[in-house]
Design a protein around this motif. Structure first.
Motif, PDB file in Angstrom:
ATOM      1  N   CYS A  37      66.384  44.273  61.773  1.00  0.00           N
ATOM      2  CA  CYS A  37      66.206  45.641  61.386  1.00  0.00           C
ATOM      3  C   CYS A  37      66.341  46.582  62.344  1.00  0.00           C
ATOM      4  CB  CYS A  37      64.333  45.631  60.919  1.00  0.00           C
ATOM      5  SG  CYS A  37      64.330  44.756  59.293  1.00  0.00           S
TER       6      CYS A  37
ATOM      7  N   SER B 271      68.200  51.594  56.641  1.00  0.00           N
ATOM      8  CA  SER B 271      67.041  51.007  56.502  1.00  0.00           C
ATOM      9  C   SER B 271      67.365  49.594  56.273  1.00  0.00           C
ATOM     10  CB  SER B 271      66.626  51.570  55.025  1.00  0.00           C
ATOM     11  OG  SER B 271      67.223  51.164  53.965  1.00  0.00           O
ATOM     12  N   CYS B 272      66.343  48.538  56.526  1.00  0.00           N
ATOM     13  CA  CYS B 272      66.139  47.265  56.591  1.00  0.00           C
ATOM     14  C   CYS B 272      64.947  46.941  55.934  1.00  0.00           C
ATOM     15  CB  CYS B 272      66.592  46.770  57.950  1.00  0.00           C
ATOM     16  SG  CYS B 272      66.366  45.062  57.741  1.00  0.00           S
ATOM     17  N   LYS B 273      64.923  45.860  55.097  1.00  0.00           N
ATOM     18  CA  LYS B 273      63.599  45.395  54.666  1.00  0.00           C
ATOM     19  C   LYS B 273      63.409  43.972  55.103  1.00  0.00           C
ATOM     20  CE  LYS B 273      61.247  44.856  50.163  1.00  0.00           C
ATOM     21  NZ  LYS B 273      61.617  44.960  48.701  1.00  0.00           N
TER      22      LYS B 273
ATOM     23  N   ALA C 258      68.826  49.899  62.223  1.00  0.00           N
ATOM     24  CA  ALA C 258      68.138  51.151  62.377  1.00  0.00           C
ATOM     25  C   ALA C 258      68.988  51.823  63.600  1.00  0.00           C
ATOM     26  CB  ALA C 258      66.723  51.046  63.114  1.00  0.00           C
TER      27      ALA C 258
ATOM     28  N   GLN D 136      71.333  48.747  50.866  1.00  0.00           N
ATOM     29  CA  GLN D 136      70.071  48.410  51.670  1.00  0.00           C
ATOM     30  C   GLN D 136      70.433  46.902  52.307  1.00  0.00           C
ATOM     31  OE1 GLN D 136      66.501  47.921  49.668  1.00  0.00           O
ATOM     32  NE2 GLN D 136      65.148  48.209  51.188  1.00  0.00           N
TER      33      GLN D 136
END
Length: 144
Positions: free
Chosen positions: A74, A83-85, A78, A32
């Motif tokens: 992000c 996924s990116c937080k 994508a 992640q």
């Protein structure tokens, strides 16, 4: 090997290389991706009449810029199916915010840019990357 990778961003060209590297590392490791943009606090002064900008206007502008930086990272993730937080935080010292965030989010790797200063410039200006290296016990990948 790596499950959670943090890439701090200041929106600079050199940081974009670190972002590209972090995205590829996350893709290879199935990790992640997390990103962080640190906002400057309002420079309060004792003489409030000479403020070049009202505090709320400054804060709003800082938030917009930081959010755009996080959104850009992000979006890059994508585009690679990752996924990116993203997070933004206000801090006097970016390195402290990065270290605190890495610990709070239990990251395995930090990918950071280095501006590559050397000699007197490095000694006088210091480096957020150097300070992160000094204050954290996690692997840090430095991208020039």
């Amino acid at each position: 090997m790596f499950k959670r990778i943090l890439v701090p961003t200041d929106g600079s060209d050199i940081t974009s290389h670190a972002v590209d590297t972090a995205v590829q590392m996350a893709k290879v490791h199935g990790a992640q991706l997390l990103t962080l943009s640190v906002m400057e606090p309002f420079p309060y002064s004792a003489v409030s009449e000479i403020q070049p900008m009202p505090p709320q206007e400054f804060i709003d502008a800082q938030q917009r810029v930081a959010l755009r930086r996080v959104e850009d990272v992000c979006a890059a993730a994508a585009a690679q199916g990752l996924s990116c937080k993203g997070h933004t935080v206000e801090a006097l010292h970016a390195w402290e915010a990065i270290v605190d965030h890495a610990k709070a989010e239990s990251v395995d790797l930090i990918v950071m840019a280095s501006h590559g200063r050397s000699g007197l410039a490095s000694l006088l200006l210091g480096s957020e990357t150097q300070k992160v290296l000094k204050h954290i016990d996690l692997p840090v990948l430095i991208v020039k």
